[in-house]
Design a protein around this motif. Structure first.
Motif, PDB file in Angstrom:
ATOM      1  N   ALA A  35       0.825  -1.215   0.000  1.00  0.00           N
ATOM      2  CA  ALA A  35       0.000   0.000   0.000  1.00  0.00           C
ATOM      3  C   ALA A  35       0.853   1.257   0.000  1.00  0.00           C
ATOM      4  O   ALA A  35       1.929   1.304   0.615  1.00  0.00           O
ATOM      5  N   HIS A  36       0.351   2.270  -0.675  1.00  0.00           N
ATOM      6  CA  HIS A  36       1.007   3.579  -0.739  1.00  0.00           C
ATOM      7  C   HIS A  36       0.237   4.524   0.175  1.00  0.00           C
ATOM      8  O   HIS A  36      -0.994   4.607   0.105  1.00  0.00           O
ATOM      9  N   PHE A  37       0.950   5.251   1.046  1.00  0.00           N
ATOM     10  CA  PHE A  37       0.350   6.162   2.030  1.00  0.00           C
ATOM     11  C   PHE A  37       1.015   7.522   1.892  1.00  0.00           C
ATOM     12  O   PHE A  37       2.242   7.617   1.882  1.00  0.00           O
ATOM     13  N   LYS A  38       0.188   8.575   1.790  1.00  0.00           N
ATOM     14  CA  LYS A  38       0.742   9.928   1.703  1.00  0.00           C
ATOM     15  C   LYS A  38      -0.108  10.871   2.534  1.00  0.00           C
ATOM     16  O   LYS A  38      -1.336  10.856   2.466  1.00  0.00           O
ATOM     17  N   VAL A 112      -6.701  -1.583   1.471  1.00  0.00           N
ATOM     18  CA  VAL A 112      -6.276  -0.282   0.951  1.00  0.00           C
ATOM     19  C   VAL A 112      -4.963  -0.436   0.181  1.00  0.00           C
ATOM     20  O   VAL A 112      -3.997  -0.972   0.719  1.00  0.00           O
ATOM     21  N   VAL A 113      -4.954   0.042  -1.068  1.00  0.00           N
ATOM     22  CA  VAL A 113      -3.713   0.070  -1.846  1.00  0.00           C
ATOM     23  C   VAL A 113      -3.212   1.498  -2.020  1.00  0.00           C
ATOM     24  O   VAL A 113      -2.037   1.712  -2.304  1.00  0.00           O
ATOM     25  N   LEU A 114      -4.101   2.471  -1.865  1.00  0.00           N
ATOM     26  CA  LEU A 114      -3.731   3.880  -1.949  1.00  0.00           C
ATOM     27  C   LEU A 114      -4.456   4.640  -0.850  1.00  0.00           C
ATOM     28  O   LEU A 114      -5.683   4.505  -0.713  1.00  0.00           O
ATOM     29  N   HIS A 115      -3.722   5.396  -0.065  1.00  0.00           N
ATOM     30  CA  HIS A 115      -4.284   6.223   1.020  1.00  0.00           C
ATOM     31  C   HIS A 115      -3.643   7.587   0.877  1.00  0.00           C
ATOM     32  O   HIS A 115      -2.431   7.727   1.012  1.00  0.00           O
ATOM     33  N   ARG A 116      -4.465   8.599   0.604  1.00  0.00           N
ATOM     34  CA  ARG A 116      -3.954   9.970   0.455  1.00  0.00           C
ATOM     35  C   ARG A 116      -4.750  10.888   1.361  1.00  0.00           C
ATOM     36  O   ARG A 116      -5.961  11.030   1.206  1.00  0.00           O
ATOM     37  N   ASP A 117      -4.059  11.484   2.338  1.00  0.00           N
ATOM     38  CA  ASP A 117      -4.687  12.441   3.263  1.00  0.00           C
ATOM     39  C   ASP A 117      -4.532  13.851   2.727  1.00  0.00           C
ATOM     40  O   ASP A 117      -3.469  14.212   2.224  1.00  0.00           O
ATOM     41  N   TYR A 118      -5.591  14.642   2.915  1.00  0.00           N
ATOM     42  CA  TYR A 118      -5.580  16.047   2.538  1.00  0.00           C
ATOM     43  C   TYR A 118      -5.970  16.870   3.764  1.00  0.00           C
ATOM     44  O   TYR A 118      -7.067  16.705   4.288  1.00  0.00           O
ATOM     45  N   TRP A 119      -5.044  17.687   4.236  1.00  0.00           N
ATOM     46  CA  TRP A 119      -5.326  18.642   5.297  1.00  0.00           C
ATOM     47  C   TRP A 119      -4.252  19.721   5.288  1.00  0.00           C
ATOM     48  O   TRP A 119      -3.154  19.512   4.804  1.00  0.00           O
ATOM     49  N   ASP A 120      -4.611  20.881   5.777  1.00  0.00           N
ATOM     50  CA  ASP A 120      -3.741  22.052   5.747  1.00  0.00           C
ATOM     51  C   ASP A 120      -2.891  22.080   7.018  1.00  0.00           C
ATOM     52  O   ASP A 120      -3.371  22.450   8.084  1.00  0.00           O
TER      53      ASP A 120
END
Length: 145
Positions: A35-38, A112-120
């Motif tokens: 899995a890729h996590f960012k 999950v193979v892709l997990h991308r978080d978005y926050w400031d």
């Protein structure tokens, strides 16, 4: 949405909302081995690297907990909005809250193979820190003129 733990999105939400240092052993049931996590601070791949991020979180903050506000899934993809509540071990007292969103993609086994978080990070974290927070708020005000 089907509330069954067989549903990958339900399983993912439950993993985060019940995340404890002891529950990290369940990571392999939720995330695929590659899995890729960012997020704003990390970009990693694989169980060991993702596990290290969670272990580091438990070292850095007290009483971390995620509250998933909404989750929407379609096919192999999902989008979640959440709040991350925690207490800093240093610098700032009182409970803190970071608000963000996550995009995930699941494999054929529902992991999950892709997990991308978005926050400031500036608004949600840096502006709350002593000294740095005042500087960040000043920069934000200047950029809004």
């Amino acid at each position: 949405m089907n509330a069954s733990m067989d549903d990958p999105l339900v399983r993912l939400v439950a993993f985060y909302e019940h995340l404890r240092i002891e529950s990290l052993a369940q990571l392999g049931a939720v995330y695929a081995p590659d899995a890729h996590f960012k997020d704003p601070f990390n970009e990693v791949q694989g169980h060991a690297a993702i596990l290290a991020i969670f272990e580091h979180m438990f070292v850095q903050v007290d009483a971390p907990r995620f509250v998933v506000l909404e989750s929407l899934g379609q096919g192999t993809q999902a989008f979640l909005t959440w709040e991350f509540h925690f207490r800093m071990k240093r610098l700032v007292s009182g409970e803190q809250c970071i608000r963000g969103a996550t995009h995930v993609r699941f494999d054929a086994q529902g992991r999950v193979v892709l997990h991308r978080d978005y926050w400031d990070a500036a608004e949600e974290l840096y502006e709350k820190l002593p000294l740095l927070g005042g500087f960040m708020r000043m920069l934000r005000r200047a950029s809004q003129r």
